[in-house]
Design an enzyme around this catalytic site. Sequence first.
Site, PDB file in Angstrom:
ATOM      1  N   ILE A  15       0.823  -1.200   0.000  1.00 10.99           N
ATOM      2  CA  ILE A  15       0.000   0.000   0.000  1.00 10.99           C
ATOM      3  C   ILE A  15       0.863   1.258   0.000  1.00 10.99           C
ATOM      4  O   ILE A  15       0.512   2.274  -0.612  1.00 10.99           O
ATOM      5  CB  ILE A  15      -0.986  -0.009   1.191  1.00 10.99           C
ATOM      6  N   SER A  37      11.403   0.824   7.789  1.00 11.85           N
ATOM      7  CA  SER A  37      10.924  -0.487   7.375  1.00 11.85           C
ATOM      8  C   SER A  37      12.015  -1.518   7.602  1.00 11.85           C
ATOM      9  O   SER A  37      13.207  -1.212   7.457  1.00 11.85           O
ATOM     10  CB  SER A  37      10.531  -0.481   5.891  1.00 11.85           C
ATOM     11  N   ARG A  38      11.612  -2.726   7.958  1.00 15.42           N
ATOM     12  CA  ARG A  38      12.595  -3.800   8.120  1.00 15.42           C
ATOM     13  C   ARG A  38      13.093  -4.305   6.780  1.00 15.42           C
ATOM     14  O   ARG A  38      14.220  -4.801   6.673  1.00 15.42           O
ATOM     15  CB  ARG A  38      11.987  -4.955   8.918  1.00 15.42           C
ATOM     16  N   LYS A  91      -5.870   3.139   7.261  1.00 18.67           N
ATOM     17  CA  LYS A  91      -7.046   2.454   7.815  1.00 18.67           C
ATOM     18  C   LYS A  91      -6.746   0.975   8.032  1.00 18.67           C
ATOM     19  O   LYS A  91      -5.932   0.392   7.296  1.00 18.67           O
ATOM     20  CB  LYS A  91      -8.259   2.642   6.910  1.00 18.67           C
ATOM     21  N   ASP A 169     -11.002  -6.080   6.537  1.00 25.13           N
ATOM     22  CA  ASP A 169      -9.977  -5.179   6.028  1.00 25.13           C
ATOM     23  C   ASP A 169     -10.510  -4.425   4.802  1.00 25.13           C
ATOM     24  O   ASP A 169     -10.431  -3.198   4.759  1.00 25.13           O
ATOM     25  CB  ASP A 169      -8.695  -5.946   5.704  1.00 25.13           C
TER      26      ASP A 169
END
Length: 307
Positions: A15, A37-38, A91, A169
Amino acid sequence: MSDALSVALVGIGKIATDQHVPAIAASPDWQLAATVSRNGAVQGVDAYRDMETMLASCPQIEVVSLCLPPVPRFGYAAAALRAGRHVMLEKPPGATLAEVHTLMAMAEASGVSLYATWHSRMAKGVAAAKAWLAGKPVTRAHITWRESVRKWHPGQDWVFEPGGMGVFDPGINALSILTEVLPMPVHLQSAELAFPENRATPIAARLAFSGNVSAEFDWREEGRDIWDIEIETTEGTLALRHGGNALEIDGVSQGEAPGLEGEYPALYARMAELVRNGESEVDLAPMIHVADAMTLGRRITVEPFEF
């Protein structure tokens, strides 16, 4: 770019790369200054692997936009708010209602903006639908929201873990539109939730609300995506199709726009407005309906699901 707000994007997954990064890049209001971010990164942007390091290293960053799944999000949001940064939430805004209320109190105490985004409310037909429905008695409304989890969440097992929300979701997108356009509030009366026998969240759901309002969500659709809301009133019928991007009134098209292309730019425009006005916007109505469905829902077990 001197007037642009600097933003750190946290959680560089599908996303973020599909929607957030292009929306930020196209806007004169924003400059992407860092990522956390990993595994992911954005070319040409400073990348960090943990939140605390980014916050300590980048005091100039004003806004943190969180794109990671809902379960770990609270800790990241709380850290950003403690550091005095404005926060934008993908969201749903959290894994639980209680944690979002905590974030609201933290934002208010810190004097920063908190924005719980609902991208489907920015679909091209939604504002016009709300205006047309205003003051009209609704006699019936029904949501049909069917798509393929394999298409939209390929291999993402977290959606079937506790807190992942399962079919809610995508379903919460429909509920975000419904709660925006209906001229009256509704509440859930009953629900039936279909859980694969090997999964912890539902893959399909049927909901019945007050006011003769109902919904059907299903993540097992292998054909075309169906994202429709049909609302009957004493003065005519309205339909929102293609996730709110196509509006029909009494069966006549009022125009159609592309899918998500305009939704995320509109979210970032709204966030810039909130920050500059010193305001927050956190509407939990869609999430309340999901929580109620988990409370009232009658559970049925269906066949196992594997990606």
